[in-house]
Enzyme design. Structure first.
Site, PDB file in Angstrom:
ATOM      1  CB  VAL A 166      -0.971  -0.002   1.200  1.00  0.00           C
ATOM      2  CG1 VAL A 166      -1.781   1.291   1.237  1.00  0.00           C
ATOM      3  CG2 VAL A 166      -1.912  -1.203   1.135  1.00  0.00           C
ATOM      4  CB  CYS A 167       3.892   2.164   1.978  1.00  0.00           C
ATOM      5  SG  CYS A 167       3.237   1.834   3.600  1.00  0.00           S
ATOM      6  CB  THR A 168       4.819   0.419  -3.047  1.00  0.00           C
ATOM      7  OG1 THR A 168       5.715  -0.268  -2.162  1.00  0.00           O
ATOM      8  CG2 THR A 168       5.456   0.549  -4.413  1.00  0.00           C
TER       9      THR A 168
END
Length: 208
Positions: free
Chosen positions: A45-47
């Site tokens: 998700v952070c990517t």
């Protein structure tokens, strides 16, 4: 453990980042700022979130907003992760990522919520004004990616209402009518806002 509230001064810190050491208040200067945290490097998700931030650089620049991310991993890991972000999100990361290995910044900003995770930071967002005061806080669970259009919308509202005696209604976006602050008298409203409309004595709108 700090419990930061709206209107508090954003804590200053000096920390290593993917773009070298920064002192936060000096780095921010007179700009608006966003500091936001990520549970860990190399997470899916952070990517996508970091990629989206890079894609929106022109939008943040247009609003005079500096963005800085945070993860509790090392500068070396950040540089490796940035390669993945650039490749998978079709962009180039163009902002610093704090290497908060000692969790100093995470503790300052209360980004570790033990009931969610004892070690990783939750998805916190802080919008900070040029006066270094906290204007907005948001906290997302690890499974939910942030809505960056909403962050831009909130910044538009914060900047508008910082400069004018206005508020913004539900679902407001730039260009929509705003609400005249209750602290403005009817007479002052008519003078300041030529297209003043009274819907109720307490609900008055205007374009700007």
């Amino acid at each position: 453990m700090a419990h930061l509230r709206l209107g508090d001064t954003a804590p200053d810190f000096t920390q290593q980042t993917s773009e070298g050491e920064i002192s936060f208040h000096d780095w921010l200067g007179d700009s608006w700022g966003i500091i936001y945290s990520h549970p860990a490097d190399f997470t899916p998700v952070c990517t996508t979130e970091l990629g989206r931030t890079a894609q929106l650089k022109d939008e943040f620049d247009r609003r005079g907003v500096k963005v800085i991310a945070l993860s509790v991993d090392s500068v070396k890991d950040h540089h490796e992760w940035i390669k993945d972000i650039n490749e998978t999100q079709n962009t180039t990361v163009n902002f610093p990522i704090i290497a908060d290995e000692d969790r100093k910044v995470a503790e300052l900003y209360d980004m570790i919520h033990p009931n969610a995770s004892e070690k990783a930071t939750v998805r916190s967002v802080f919008v900070i004004g040029p006066d270094k005061k906290i204007k907005l806080t948001l906290t997302y669970p690890p499974s939910t990616g942030r809505n960056f259009n909403e962050l831009l919308r909130v910044i538009d509202s914060l900047q508008l209402t910082a400069d004018h005696k206005l508020a913004t209604p539900a679902d407001w976006k730039q260009g929509d009518d705003a609400i005249i602050s209750p602290s403005v008298s009817d007479q002052e409203a008519k003078e300041k806002f030529p297209d003043y409309k009274e819907i109720k004595p307490y609900l008055r709108t205007t374009s700007y």
